[in-house]
Design a protein around this motif. Sequence first.
Motif, PDB file in Angstrom:
ATOM      1  N   VAL A  37       7.300   4.229   6.665  1.00 36.62           N
ATOM      2  CA  VAL A  37       7.429   3.688   5.308  1.00 36.62           C
ATOM      3  C   VAL A  37       7.977   4.791   4.421  1.00 36.62           C
ATOM      4  O   VAL A  37       7.576   5.957   4.559  1.00 36.62           O
ATOM      5  CB  VAL A  37       6.059   3.212   4.775  1.00 36.62           C
ATOM      6  CG1 VAL A  37       6.131   2.878   3.295  1.00 36.62           C
ATOM      7  CG2 VAL A  37       5.552   2.010   5.561  1.00 36.62           C
ATOM      8  N   SER A  38       8.887   4.460   3.531  1.00 31.33           N
ATOM      9  CA  SER A  38       9.340   5.456   2.565  1.00 31.33           C
ATOM     10  C   SER A  38       8.890   5.065   1.168  1.00 31.33           C
ATOM     11  O   SER A  38       8.706   3.881   0.863  1.00 31.33           O
ATOM     12  CB  SER A  38      10.861   5.636   2.608  1.00 31.33           C
ATOM     13  OG  SER A  38      11.524   4.561   1.967  1.00 31.33           O
ATOM     14  N   ASP A 309      12.935  14.611   2.473  1.00 33.46           N
ATOM     15  CA  ASP A 309      12.304  15.829   1.962  1.00 33.46           C
ATOM     16  C   ASP A 309      11.102  16.222   2.804  1.00 33.46           C
ATOM     17  O   ASP A 309      10.939  17.385   3.168  1.00 33.46           O
ATOM     18  CB  ASP A 309      11.872  15.604   0.508  1.00 33.46           C
ATOM     19  CG  ASP A 309      11.264  16.837  -0.124  1.00 33.46           C
ATOM     20  OD1 ASP A 309      12.039  17.672  -0.632  1.00 33.46           O
ATOM     21  OD2 ASP A 309      10.019  16.982  -0.109  1.00 33.46           O
ATOM     22  N   LYS A 310      10.252  15.233   3.120  1.00 35.35           N
ATOM     23  CA  LYS A 310       9.040  15.529   3.882  1.00 35.35           C
ATOM     24  C   LYS A 310       8.506  14.253   4.509  1.00 35.35           C
ATOM     25  O   LYS A 310       8.602  13.179   3.921  1.00 35.35           O
ATOM     26  CB  LYS A 310       7.968  16.156   2.982  1.00 35.35           C
ATOM     27  CG  LYS A 310       6.759  16.711   3.718  1.00 35.35           C
ATOM     28  CD  LYS A 310       5.855  17.497   2.789  1.00 35.35           C
ATOM     29  CE  LYS A 310       4.676  18.104   3.567  1.00 35.35           C
ATOM     30  NZ  LYS A 310       3.781  18.891   2.681  1.00 35.35           N
ATOM     31  N   VAL A 311       7.963  14.377   5.724  1.00 42.78           N
ATOM     32  CA  VAL A 311       7.331  13.257   6.419  1.00 42.78           C
ATOM     33  C   VAL A 311       5.833  13.512   6.496  1.00 42.78           C
ATOM     34  O   VAL A 311       5.393  14.558   6.988  1.00 42.78           O
ATOM     35  CB  VAL A 311       7.912  13.070   7.836  1.00 42.78           C
ATOM     36  CG1 VAL A 311       7.197  11.926   8.555  1.00 42.78           C
ATOM     37  CG2 VAL A 311       9.410  12.793   7.775  1.00 42.78           C
ATOM     38  N   ALA A 318      -2.088   9.362   0.657  1.00 47.92           N
ATOM     39  CA  ALA A 318      -2.374   9.777  -0.724  1.00 47.92           C
ATOM     40  C   ALA A 318      -1.635  11.066  -1.093  1.00 47.92           C
ATOM     41  O   ALA A 318      -1.018  11.145  -2.166  1.00 47.92           O
ATOM     42  CB  ALA A 318      -3.879   9.933  -0.933  1.00 47.92           C
ATOM     43  N   PRO A 319      -1.670  12.119  -0.260  1.00 44.31           N
ATOM     44  CA  PRO A 319      -0.856  13.300  -0.565  1.00 44.31           C
ATOM     45  C   PRO A 319       0.638  13.012  -0.658  1.00 44.31           C
ATOM     46  O   PRO A 319       1.357  13.681  -1.397  1.00 44.31           O
ATOM     47  CB  PRO A 319      -1.167  14.248   0.594  1.00 44.31           C
ATOM     48  CG  PRO A 319      -2.524  13.841   1.063  1.00 44.31           C
ATOM     49  CD  PRO A 319      -2.573  12.362   0.886  1.00 44.31           C
ATOM     50  N   ALA A 320       1.120  12.017   0.090  1.00 41.33           N
ATOM     51  CA  ALA A 320       2.534  11.656   0.000  1.00 41.33           C
ATOM     52  C   ALA A 320       2.868  11.128  -1.396  1.00 41.33           C
ATOM     53  O   ALA A 320       3.906  11.485  -1.978  1.00 41.33           O
ATOM     54  CB  ALA A 320       2.874  10.605   1.056  1.00 41.33           C
ATOM     55  N   VAL A 334       8.641  10.225   3.192  1.00 43.43           N
ATOM     56  CA  VAL A 334       8.385   9.224   4.233  1.00 43.43           C
ATOM     57  C   VAL A 334       6.970   9.372   4.779  1.00 43.43           C
ATOM     58  O   VAL A 334       6.448  10.492   4.891  1.00 43.43           O
ATOM     59  CB  VAL A 334       9.418   9.371   5.379  1.00 43.43           C
ATOM     60  CG1 VAL A 334       9.078   8.446   6.555  1.00 43.43           C
ATOM     61  CG2 VAL A 334      10.818   9.074   4.862  1.00 43.43           C
ATOM     62  N   ILE A 335       6.359   8.241   5.104  1.00 44.86           N
ATOM     63  CA  ILE A 335       5.056   8.219   5.770  1.00 44.86           C
ATOM     64  C   ILE A 335       5.255   7.637   7.165  1.00 44.86           C
ATOM     65  O   ILE A 335       5.760   6.522   7.317  1.00 44.86           O
ATOM     66  CB  ILE A 335       4.041   7.369   4.990  1.00 44.86           C
ATOM     67  CG1 ILE A 335       3.806   7.965   3.598  1.00 44.86           C
ATOM     68  CG2 ILE A 335       2.720   7.270   5.751  1.00 44.86           C
ATOM     69  CD1 ILE A 335       2.968   7.083   2.688  1.00 44.86           C
ATOM     70  N   ARG A 336       4.858   8.394   8.177  1.00 49.59           N
ATOM     71  CA  ARG A 336       4.925   7.918   9.566  1.00 49.59           C
ATOM     72  C   ARG A 336       3.662   7.116   9.855  1.00 49.59           C
ATOM     73  O   ARG A 336       2.542   7.595   9.680  1.00 49.59           O
ATOM     74  CB  ARG A 336       5.047   9.095  10.532  1.00 49.59           C
ATOM     75  CG  ARG A 336       5.236   8.692  11.978  1.00 49.59           C
ATOM     76  CD  ARG A 336       5.326   9.907  12.899  1.00 49.59           C
ATOM     77  NE  ARG A 336       6.549  10.670  12.662  1.00 49.59           N
ATOM     78  CZ  ARG A 336       6.572  11.922  12.217  1.00 49.59           C
ATOM     79  NH1 ARG A 336       5.453  12.554  11.925  1.00 49.59           N
ATOM     80  NH2 ARG A 336       7.714  12.552  12.052  1.00 49.59           N
TER      81      ARG A 336
END
Length: 339
Positions: A37-38, A309-311, A318-320, A334-336
């Motif tokens: 998910v982005s 930028d970061k996965v 929550a940190p994302a 992005v969240i894996r």
Amino acid sequence: MLAYRFDDPNSLDALRAREEPAGEPQRGEVLVRVRAVSLNYRDIALILGRYVWDAVPGLIPCSDAAGEIVAVGEGVTAFKPGDRVISVFHPRWFGGRPPKGVAMQTYGNGVDGWLTEYKVVSQEAVVPLTDEISFEEGATLPCAATTAWTALSGSAPIRAGSTVLTLGTGGVSIFAVQLAKAVGATVISTTSSAAKAARLRDLGADEVVNYTEIEAWGRHVRKAVTGGVGVDCVVEVGGPATIGESLRAVRPGGEVVLIGFLTEANPGIDYFLLKGSNAVVRSIGVGDRAALEDLVRAWRGAELKPVIDKVFDFDDAAPAFAHLQAARHVGKVVIRVGR
């Protein structure tokens, strides 16, 4: 399955995962195992009450996802188990004019979104994802990339020799730089730091203007950078606080495409500046299913790579959100998904 919701609809600190039933696909539906998910600024704006449309509280957030089909309902002909797919931002806007009620049929504000391990949707609510594009990369395309594509392919599509102005280093702006350069356009970008300016140049930006050093950056772009001509298209993501400079940067007959609202300051629009620009001001809402399909084909054909930028892992959703809110990112967050 695990799905995220905000326990407090007004606080980004209230994001919690909970066990929920996965659901079974009915006629015309597919069950998607979500793999990535982005995040978009709208995901924050919805929770903080800054979004331009109404929002139903308590929904699963996020509009952009990639995954694989694990089951199909009766009558599904477009997909089979094992197919890789990405979500369509507007699941009922297939093409042409937006359907009635489209604002409240989008993920995260009108219906449950994609920050979940499994999701049942209509077979029309996803499009194929080719093997050359990873799940993390594919998840960045439904909103930000499609928005950039729609901004650059309006009534006067950007082509070789056109000049495009992008603002900042968020997802839409970075995609706009990449897509504009892919067709041979000249790109001018604004940013606030030397490090981000270097990154923009690496991505192909021909000129970069630091708006913390040049306050009247729109006038500067028109007079100093384009020799008094102005740009053909401004991908306007800033909102009320930047629209004035965007109107000063655009050429007569050019376009200012209204996309975002990253700034909350609202000094009001100068009517005489708006009228005197002789420009087309066009507001867009991402784009339809056909735009996403066109974008995916163009993206694959040009062999472009999204700037991620970061996965984050699924447990670190929550940190994302906090990372996105800090606004120090370049490109997409992005969240894996998965355990």
